[in-house]
Design a protein around this motif. Structure first.
Motif, PDB file in Angstrom:
ATOM      1  N   ASP A   1       0.821  -1.213   0.000  1.00  0.00           N
ATOM      2  CA  ASP A   1       0.000   0.000   0.000  1.00  0.00           C
ATOM      3  C   ASP A   1       0.855   1.263   0.000  1.00  0.00           C
ATOM      4  OD1 ASP A   1      -2.274  -1.558   0.031  1.00  0.00           O
ATOM      5  OD2 ASP A   1      -2.485  -1.496   2.223  1.00  0.00           O
ATOM      6  N   ALA A   2       2.032   1.203   0.625  1.00  0.00           N
ATOM      7  CA  ALA A   2       2.893   2.385   0.697  1.00  0.00           C
ATOM      8  C   ALA A   2       3.746   2.568  -0.559  1.00  0.00           C
ATOM      9  CB  ALA A   2       3.810   2.284   1.924  1.00  0.00           C
ATOM     10  N   THR A   3       4.094   1.469  -1.222  1.00  0.00           N
ATOM     11  CA  THR A   3       5.054   1.538  -2.332  1.00  0.00           C
ATOM     12  C   THR A   3       4.386   1.700  -3.695  1.00  0.00           C
ATOM     13  OG1 THR A   3       6.526   0.095  -1.049  1.00  0.00           O
ATOM     14  CG2 THR A   3       7.032   0.380  -3.382  1.00  0.00           C
ATOM     15  N   ILE A   4       3.257   1.035  -3.923  1.00  0.00           N
ATOM     16  CA  ILE A   4       2.603   1.086  -5.236  1.00  0.00           C
ATOM     17  C   ILE A   4       2.275   2.511  -5.683  1.00  0.00           C
ATOM     18  CG2 ILE A   4       0.497   0.474  -6.481  1.00  0.00           C
ATOM     19  CD1 ILE A   4       2.542  -1.746  -6.411  1.00  0.00           C
ATOM     20  N   PRO A   5       1.697   3.372  -4.810  1.00  0.00           N
ATOM     21  CA  PRO A   5       1.429   4.746  -5.262  1.00  0.00           C
ATOM     22  C   PRO A   5       2.693   5.483  -5.705  1.00  0.00           C
ATOM     23  CG  PRO A   5       0.219   4.278  -3.243  1.00  0.00           C
ATOM     24  CD  PRO A   5       1.152   3.135  -3.450  1.00  0.00           C
TER      25      PRO A   5
END
Length: 343
Positions: free
Chosen positions: A50-54
């Protein structure tokens, strides 16, 4: 105003827009691979996603995340598959057993297809927010690697931080390969550097030393220590101690030289002692034999030194023994990606 001048300005702007558009198209042809080794990380793997994909979605480049399950005993592998089902950018490699973080990182590098390849921990101690800056440096400046280092160890036990600093001081004095204090595995490298690392197929791996040994121009980004997002660290004090020994043995033969020097010094001391005893016996032949306690202490000391030097030799011999077996660094049980083909 001169019409000719206005036409030149308009033509110049058109060329600039065309060059920028062409550069954007070329960038989208490139691929960024992020290798993420995992061991019993069911509590944090979705938080990492959730933190890395954006962050990766905001980059003007194609990307893939390669999760490597290092023989986890929890639901880590299952969560990897679920993430891969809902996002085609997610790849996973499930190893047949626990090969250690070094083996997991090597497995990920072997399967990374990218023109740029990154390494990250899944616990979010490596901030994904640094990825755009790291990638921009590689694209705009003359570096083959952008690494990260912690400038503080806030949140770590003081005794652990103390021994970590001592390790870096010690190994940098014993080896010609510079290992940066506080350096993390978190880095992004160009393909040429990754290929050089993959060419080093040694079984006993110490990646921090390997990254430095292969050379290439590296820029370091500094940040303060970040605590884990969830779960507990898998690195106990004993594991870190063994890992530090791996690094020393892998990148310096200084302990062997120290063992030899200690042997020479004790031989010299024994020779001096013999001379003293002979001279004393000639001067005072009637003196009684004395000094048994001190003699026992000396014997124990010398015996301990001998065992220490034999142990040092044994460590190097054992590593050589394992290298000659040529066992694979890792074995794969399941995956949804293929190994990188340099050709």
């Amino acid at each position: 105003m001169d019409i000719t001048y206005i036409k030149r300005v308009i033509a110049k702007r058109k060329r600039k827009r065309y060059n920028n558009k062409e550069k954007e198209v070329d960038t989208m042809k490139e691929l960024l691979s992020i290798v993420v080794p995992c061991y019993n990380e069911e509590e944090v793997i979705e938080k990492y996603y959730d933190a890395t994909i954006p962050v990766l979605e905001g980059l003007n480049i194609k990307y893939e995340i390669i999760f490597v399950d290092d023989g986890s005993k929890d639901k880590t592998a299952k969560l990897m598959k679920q993430l891969a089902d809902k996002n085609d950018h997610i790849k996973y490699i499930i190893l047949s057993r626990n090969f250690g973080k070094e083996g997991a990182m090597y497995a990920g590098l072997c399967h990374a297809q990218g023109d740029y390849v990154g390494l990250m921990d899944v616990d979010l101690q490596d901030p994904p927010s640094l990825i755009p800056e790291m990638l921009n440096i590689l694209q705009e400046e003359e570096y083959e690697c952008v690494g990260t280092r912690r400038v503080t160890r806030k949140g770590e036990p003081k005794i652990r931080s103390f021994f970590a600093r001592m390790f870096y001081r010690l190994i940098n004095k014993m080896t010609k390969t510079e290992i940066v204090d506080g350096a993390r595995d978190f880095r992004i490298m160009k393909r040429c550097m990754v290929d050089s690392i993959l060419s080093m197929t040694e079984y006993n791996r110490f990646s921090k030393g390997i990254f430095s040994w292969v050379g290439y121009r590296t820029k370091w980004l500094e940040y303060e220590n970040i605590e884990r997002a969830a779960g507990e660290t898998k690195w106990s004090f004993w594991k870190l101690f063994k890992y530090s020994l791996e690094g020393i043995i892998a990148f310096t033969t200084a302990p062997l030289a120290i063992a030899s020097i200690m042997g020479i010094l004790f031989c010299f001391g024994a020779f001096i002692g013999i001379l003293i005893i002979v001279i004393r016996a000639l001067v005072d032949s009637g003196s009684a034999v004395a000094g048994w306690p001190s003699l026992i202490c000396i014997i124990l000391l010398v015996g301990g030194i001998q065992l220490l030097t034999i142990g040092i030799l044994g460590q190097y011999l054992s590593k050589t023994y394992l290298e000659t077996k040529k066992r694979p660094i890792y074995l794969t049980r399941e995956k949804n990606t293929k190994e990188y083909n340099k050709e």
